[in-house]
Design a protein around this motif. Sequence first.
Motif, PDB file in Angstrom:
ATOM      1  N   ILE A 118       1.175  -1.142   0.337  1.00 41.82           N
ATOM      2  CA  ILE A 118       0.172   0.362  -0.181  1.00 41.82           C
ATOM      3  C   ILE A 118       0.814   1.062   0.295  1.00 41.82           C
ATOM      4  O   ILE A 118       1.667   1.294   0.768  1.00 41.82           O
ATOM      5  N   LEU A 119       0.544   2.224  -1.071  1.00 46.02           N
ATOM      6  CA  LEU A 119       1.372   3.213  -1.257  1.00 46.02           C
ATOM      7  C   LEU A 119       0.874   4.539  -1.019  1.00 46.02           C
ATOM      8  O   LEU A 119      -0.290   4.324  -1.327  1.00 46.02           O
ATOM      9  N   LEU A 120       1.292   4.747   0.131  1.00 45.64           N
ATOM     10  CA  LEU A 120       0.849   6.358   0.737  1.00 45.64           C
ATOM     11  C   LEU A 120       1.869   8.023   0.352  1.00 45.64           C
ATOM     12  O   LEU A 120       2.996   7.260   0.578  1.00 45.64           O
ATOM     13  N   VAL A 121       1.413   8.599  -0.652  1.00 42.50           N
ATOM     14  CA  VAL A 121       2.097   9.454  -0.901  1.00 42.50           C
ATOM     15  C   VAL A 121       0.766  10.485  -0.196  1.00 42.50           C
ATOM     16  O   VAL A 121      -0.116  11.265  -0.453  1.00 42.50           O
ATOM     17  N   LEU A 122       1.505  11.437   0.951  1.00 42.30           N
ATOM     18  CA  LEU A 122       0.663  11.671   1.831  1.00 42.30           C
ATOM     19  C   LEU A 122       1.008  13.640   0.899  1.00 42.30           C
ATOM     20  O   LEU A 122       1.685  14.432   0.457  1.00 42.30           O
ATOM     21  N   GLN A 123      -0.506  13.810   1.017  1.00 42.72           N
ATOM     22  CA  GLN A 123      -0.597  15.198   0.680  1.00 42.72           C
ATOM     23  C   GLN A 123      -1.212  16.706   1.793  1.00 42.72           C
ATOM     24  O   GLN A 123      -1.541  16.058   3.049  1.00 42.72           O
ATOM     25  N   ASN A 124      -0.281  17.111   2.070  1.00 35.54           N
ATOM     26  CA  ASN A 124      -1.058  18.870   2.921  1.00 35.54           C
ATOM     27  C   ASN A 124      -0.203  17.975   4.902  1.00 35.54           C
ATOM     28  O   ASN A 124      -1.169  18.033   5.564  1.00 35.54           O
ATOM     29  N   ALA A 125       0.776  17.492   4.408  1.00 35.75           N
ATOM     30  CA  ALA A 125       1.022  16.263   5.819  1.00 35.75           C
ATOM     31  C   ALA A 125       1.791  17.796   7.169  1.00 35.75           C
ATOM     32  O   ALA A 125       2.459  18.316   6.045  1.00 35.75           O
ATOM     33  N   PRO A 126       1.363  17.837   8.054  1.00 36.37           N
ATOM     34  CA  PRO A 126       1.748  18.754   9.263  1.00 36.37           C
ATOM     35  C   PRO A 126       3.130  18.072   8.981  1.00 36.37           C
ATOM     36  O   PRO A 126       3.539  17.100   9.400  1.00 36.37           O
ATOM     37  N   SER A 127       4.080  19.079   9.063  1.00 39.50           N
ATOM     38  CA  SER A 127       5.565  18.941   9.661  1.00 39.50           C
ATOM     39  C   SER A 127       5.584  18.495  10.545  1.00 39.50           C
ATOM     40  O   SER A 127       5.043  19.174  12.279  1.00 39.50           O
ATOM     41  N   GLY A 128       6.172  17.191  11.350  1.00 43.04           N
ATOM     42  CA  GLY A 128       6.632  17.510  12.557  1.00 43.04           C
ATOM     43  C   GLY A 128       5.434  16.026  13.371  1.00 43.04           C
ATOM     44  O   GLY A 128       5.417  16.113  14.599  1.00 43.04           O
ATOM     45  N   PHE A 129       4.935  15.731  12.501  1.00 41.39           N
ATOM     46  CA  PHE A 129       3.850  15.024  13.181  1.00 41.39           C
ATOM     47  C   PHE A 129       4.032  13.374  12.740  1.00 41.39           C
ATOM     48  O   PHE A 129       2.891  12.380  12.628  1.00 41.39           O
ATOM     49  N   SER A 130       5.142  12.629  12.873  1.00 38.43           N
ATOM     50  CA  SER A 130       5.425  10.976  12.623  1.00 38.43           C
ATOM     51  C   SER A 130       4.262  10.222  12.853  1.00 38.43           C
ATOM     52  O   SER A 130       4.171   9.275  12.700  1.00 38.43           O
ATOM     53  N   GLU A 131       4.798  10.987  14.250  1.00 42.13           N
ATOM     54  CA  GLU A 131       3.708  10.044  15.520  1.00 42.13           C
ATOM     55  C   GLU A 131       2.818  10.187  14.964  1.00 42.13           C
ATOM     56  O   GLU A 131       2.133   8.727  15.552  1.00 42.13           O
ATOM     57  N   VAL A 132       1.847  11.535  14.864  1.00 41.79           N
ATOM     58  CA  VAL A 132       0.576  10.794  13.898  1.00 41.79           C
ATOM     59  C   VAL A 132       0.192   9.901  12.698  1.00 41.79           C
ATOM     60  O   VAL A 132      -0.531   9.261  12.686  1.00 41.79           O
ATOM     61  N   ILE A 133       1.125   9.929  12.303  1.00 41.84           N
ATOM     62  CA  ILE A 133       0.983   8.731  10.570  1.00 41.84           C
ATOM     63  C   ILE A 133       1.444   7.280  10.839  1.00 41.84           C
ATOM     64  O   ILE A 133       0.409   7.002  10.651  1.00 41.84           O
ATOM     65  N   GLU A 134       2.389   7.554  12.251  1.00 39.05           N
ATOM     66  CA  GLU A 134       2.780   6.511  12.246  1.00 39.05           C
ATOM     67  C   GLU A 134       0.787   5.464  12.740  1.00 39.05           C
ATOM     68  O   GLU A 134       0.523   4.324  13.047  1.00 39.05           O
ATOM     69  N   GLU A 135       0.217   6.640  13.933  1.00 38.28           N
ATOM     70  CA  GLU A 135      -1.204   5.993  14.877  1.00 38.28           C
ATOM     71  C   GLU A 135      -1.960   5.941  13.137  1.00 38.28           C
ATOM     72  O   GLU A 135      -2.696   4.808  13.663  1.00 38.28           O
ATOM     73  N   LYS A 136      -1.355   7.188  12.438  1.00 36.96           N
ATOM     74  CA  LYS A 136      -3.006   6.734  11.706  1.00 36.96           C
ATOM     75  C   LYS A 136      -3.068   5.228  10.764  1.00 36.96           C
ATOM     76  O   LYS A 136      -3.498   4.195  10.737  1.00 36.96           O
ATOM     77  N   ILE A 137      -1.911   4.893  10.071  1.00 40.49           N
ATOM     78  CA  ILE A 137      -1.254   3.239   9.720  1.00 40.49           C
ATOM     79  C   ILE A 137      -1.576   2.028  10.056  1.00 40.49           C
ATOM     80  O   ILE A 137      -2.629   1.271   9.585  1.00 40.49           O
ATOM     81  N   THR A 138      -1.437   2.459  11.313  1.00 40.80           N
ATOM     82  CA  THR A 138      -2.052   1.392  12.442  1.00 40.80           C
ATOM     83  C   THR A 138      -3.391   1.286  12.893  1.00 40.80           C
ATOM     84  O   THR A 138      -3.563   0.235  12.312  1.00 40.80           O
ATOM     85  N   PHE A 139      -3.679   2.212  12.915  1.00 41.11           N
ATOM     86  CA  PHE A 139      -5.576   2.295  12.333  1.00 41.11           C
ATOM     87  C   PHE A 139      -5.884   2.045  11.558  1.00 41.11           C
ATOM     88  O   PHE A 139      -7.126   1.094  11.526  1.00 41.11           O
ATOM     89  N   LEU A 140      -5.511   1.973  10.022  1.00 38.19           N
ATOM     90  CA  LEU A 140      -5.888   1.880   8.637  1.00 38.19           C
ATOM     91  C   LEU A 140      -6.128  -0.236   8.932  1.00 38.19           C
ATOM     92  O   LEU A 140      -6.586  -0.493   8.282  1.00 38.19           O
ATOM     93  N   LYS A 141      -4.694  -0.382   9.331  1.00 40.95           N
ATOM     94  CA  LYS A 141      -4.743  -2.005   8.977  1.00 40.95           C
ATOM     95  C   LYS A 141      -5.489  -2.395  10.523  1.00 40.95           C
ATOM     96  O   LYS A 141      -5.792  -3.768  10.048  1.00 40.95           O
ATOM     97  N   ARG A 142      -5.324  -1.904  11.277  1.00 43.66           N
ATOM     98  CA  ARG A 142      -6.193  -2.832  11.990  1.00 43.66           C
ATOM     99  C   ARG A 142      -7.924  -2.408  11.732  1.00 43.66           C
ATOM    100  O   ARG A 142      -8.844  -3.492  11.535  1.00 43.66           O
ATOM    101  N   LYS A 143      -8.170  -1.742  11.033  1.00 45.19           N
ATOM    102  CA  LYS A 143      -9.911  -1.409  10.723  1.00 45.19           C
ATOM    103  C   LYS A 143      -9.777  -2.328   9.642  1.00 45.19           C
ATOM    104  O   LYS A 143     -10.889  -2.278   9.018  1.00 45.19           O
ATOM    105  N   GLY A 144      -8.650  -2.914   8.427  1.00 40.16           N
ATOM    106  CA  GLY A 144      -8.851  -3.415   7.179  1.00 40.16           C
ATOM    107  C   GLY A 144      -8.558  -4.128   7.494  1.00 40.16           C
ATOM    108  O   GLY A 144      -7.988  -5.074   6.563  1.00 40.16           O
TER     109      GLY A 144
END
Lengths: 1087, 139
Positions: A118-144
Amino acid sequence: MNIYPKELLTHPIPLVGLTGNPETQISIQKKFENKFNFVSFTDIRPHKRTSIQELDNYIPGGIISGNWLIKHFYTYPVVVVSCHQFDFLNTKKSEKDILDQLSHLNECLKLRNFKSIILLVLQNAPSGFSEVIEEKITFLKRKGDFENKKGTFLIFPQNFPNPYYSRIESAIRNYANRIHKEEIRKIKKYQDILNRKTQNTLIARHLFKCGFYSECRIDFKNAIKYYQKSYQEVKEMINKKEMLTEIKTVLEVLNIKITRLHFVNKNFVEGIEEFHKHINFVRRINSEDSERDFESYASISQQYLSFAELLEENISRQSGIQPKITKNIGLYYQLAAEYAMKRQRAVEELLVKYEDQLSRVEKNFHTSQTFHMHLLDFPKLNFIGQPNLQFGFLQELSAEKNFRHSSQILHLLQKAYHHYSDQENSERLLISLQSKIAQQHLSKAEYDLAKEKFIQIASNFRKIQWDSLLIPQLLNLMECSIQTADQKLFVDTVLELLIPEFKHSLAQRIEYHEKFFSALYEPHSIFNKTFLPQELIFEMKLDTPFYSLIETRTHFTTTKAYQNDTLIYKCRFISHFPRKIICSQIEILFNIQKFDISLDRIQTLTHTESENSEIVLLPEQPKTFRFSFKAKTPSIIQCISVKLGLQNTKLTESEKNFVFFRWNPFEIFQKESFHPAKHPSRPIVHIQRPRAQMEIVAKMQTPPFVFEYFPIHLRLLSHSDHIISGNLIPKFIRPLGKCSIHYQSPTNNINSTSISLPEILPQKEYSIVLFAKCNKESEHVIRVCADYTTANLYQTSIQSDFVLDFQSPFKMDLKFFGTEIPSITTISRLSSSLGPVLNETPSLIINRPFFLDSCLVIDTHIPLKISNFNFVPNSGFRKIFGNSIPDEIINNPDLIQQNNCFSNLFSVLPSQEDSLQIGKFVEIGFVQICFSRKLFSFQKIQEDLGQFAKEWKEEDFVTKLLFKIPSAVVIKKDVLITFDPPQEARVGETLQCKLVIQNCSSFFHFISVEIEKNENFLFSGVSSINVDILPNENKTISYNFIPVFQGLIMFPLIKVTEFLENGSSQVFPEMSKPNYVFVYPPLGLDN
Amino acid sequence: MKIICVGIIGPQNNPLLIHTDFSGEERKNIEYIVYTALDFCEEKIPAMSGNKKSSLFESYLGLLFPTEDLRVYGYVTNTHHKYVLVLDDSDVKDVDTKKFFVQLHDIFIQAISNPFYNYGEKIESLNFISNLKSLISKS
């Protein structure tokens, strides 16, 4: 190698499915174009999992599964890359898209085994929020419900820079390898339960699959191992005759794969050895039916070719590999060519054998399968299989018949030649290859090329006297010379073939003789240009300044054909223009006039092949152009015109067309109705067109002499409204001897029976000078015919006759002095340097005798060499040698018979008079010796003996030939006096001189000799003497002179007087001339 | 060893004798092989004479080249006559071929010693051919 389906031979690479954002898909696809195959991933069909039980006793229909290959190449990916854009401004929508995709992938994963990225190209990503992105992916994996073993998430920043591509590649490669490894493991598990005796087809298939997967994993070492095992399995099945073709093809494929992988691993020696082992095995496989040998030859030839191409491709990549003989690519091309030749020979033999059967059934073959064409059915059949031929062997043979063997062999030989030419010390190898190439050119009817090569090869074998190899070249050369109508080459070749050093059998020798004489002397021989329809020179009708700068030659290989036969038409262009000419269009037009065939009918002649649409003519370099076409209806082609469009920017539009015309009658018969006996000769049709007229006006010198070329000035006046061009054919009517006509154009001399005329503009005239020669004194008619063609292809001909009386160029006068004695002397067989002159003319009868010291005077207009006189004896004559008559000849009539001719050569220049003093130089014929004192004085008689006529009868035609009988001068000298004083002397030394008086007549002579006094010499001898000389007697008088003074001094004059019977005297004038002698000083005083 | 052809080539590379049982097209092909073998002879001769410094000139040239199913061996005499032996592709020891060449050399010397033989011309002596045939049958 293009005969194999590419799925069988291409190096396999993993198939990757792409889905999601189209822009990202395109950029990935572009980047990894050569590394992976891509397919758009939408849906996937359920995969039928094979259970081990199902494989028990399962025997597949073929060795290599076509569906399976297609599936792995094009349908089912091993990795799916799902591309998404995750917009942080609209996270809900992005999450929804990703979750939908994940659920779809989950569904598909239940059906087939693959990995997802799964290739995710980020758009309008806030800088310095890598933890937020990690969380999002974990959420997506669990949900999907996306577990780690199913794939991975790859996250990229918005600008998606280049360094991130390597991450994608390594992820895809990693997952693909993992999947392929799993597949290999599964297959290996099946292997254990299979029966090695009955299920070896399946085992071979599985091993092939393992090799395929290993290749995908770039694990070439294991791939080679699996393919070799598979090869061994297939090899063991060789006894299964029902699938022999399939087995051989699979072995070929596997061998190519193994060899290629060895080469990729740079193990060239192993690769070559592998191929040698394979080809040795394949060569020993014999098909059941010996008539199918051509298939084996085709297969082996193809394998050598494939291997040579493979080696060439890989060696060109690797520098520094020394081509030894087993590694030289040329060898494999050569072997491929040799097997192709064996195949051709086998097919030719079969075609002769099955000609009748083939012609009966051939029309049923709607499609013809050539060698290996059954491989095209490979995906459809799901395996390679045996070729399915509805009509069996004959269908294959039909396909072989249509196959262009010679072209293929030529290609292979030329490749081999090219590779060997780089090798040192390969001069003889190249010659032997060249000989084979020439042979193929010959069989392809490319006679000029073949001739050139055969001449070169023959000269080589001739040099080293290798006769057994020279003879085949000469035989081929003879064939080429016949086909190209090269008379000189033909004569040279046949004469060389007939030399005794070549130990031919008697039958062969007779055959060469027959060929030689038939080719040269038969009236319809190819070398007789009058009867040569195959070798015709084109007329030209041109609108450009280059009109006289291109010559065209063309010929049909035959003058008759059947309908639907393929006819080959050759044009040969030679440009005399000093620069390159490019002709961009070429077009052939047919014109049929015999049956007034309409244009629709003309179109039935279809132009089926044009090998090249552009002709580049280099100066003085002939270019041959070949067309083939078929006639669908019986017809006569009377005119074929070739139209050339000239591509030259310097010319204006109106000047761009070259049109060549040819009158070339060509019959096409219906196959069923044609019988050669019904068509003994080719009809030629003349069509009169009143608007196209031409006058021929001739002007010439009269009367012409035989042997001399005389000019005929011809003026052709065109009354046509069109530009016309054509042929001028001058010829002799009723020729009785050798006649020839030469044509002299302003630029060159052409000796031809047909003269191409340039275009003649309307109402204009064209002048031409012909030079004709005849070697027969007679009245001849010269007929000049002109066949000409107008611009709209109408043809017509006119003719004009000239009556010429050819006269003898020389006149021979026989003058004589002496008594008139009735007797007959015959002269015959006069010949000249220009050929036999009078051998057909009647004997020349002279009713006068030749006397001793006779003189034959010949006045001529041409250089004349008389080589043989023949004097026929009769009872009234005797022969005299010189001045004396040997008694043994006089008394022996037999000797007279034997010596009745003399040989002497003397030549006479034109317009000069020369004489042959017969008595002085040669043995003369027969004269009667007369003694008569009545004619004592010098007397000259000249007489013209008139003319002689002779008639020839040839069939019903009578020719009368008038021949001027020459007259001759016979000079009789009664007394000859010879005095030859020396040229040099020395003071005080004696000079001895002799005066010889010779009575050549049959009369008595009384001579007085008197020497004048001279102070320069001391003289000893008789100063005055009277001599009586009997007939035919010689008297010699000796004198001694001693010079007194030095320098150039005059000899004493000698006065010789003959006293005649009537009391008068006659002084010999030749003796009154002064003679001079150069006297040196005495010895010792020279200086 | 199965002998397919024996070729004796003169110093000017002119054939003195080509002995083979084949005829027609096959004979022609074999003659081409013998002819081509001269390339390899010429390649090997200078190399050998260079190594052995001419006095120790080794006549036996060994395997000249293998074709698809034939093997071609060569031998050169001091007078630059070349012998070419064409064998089938079965394994042959060099000793055997060498021995054959030496024997061939002997009978060749006998043949050219014949006062009726013109040096440099083709060998047509029946005696020589029968000797050669017996030599072939023995090997």
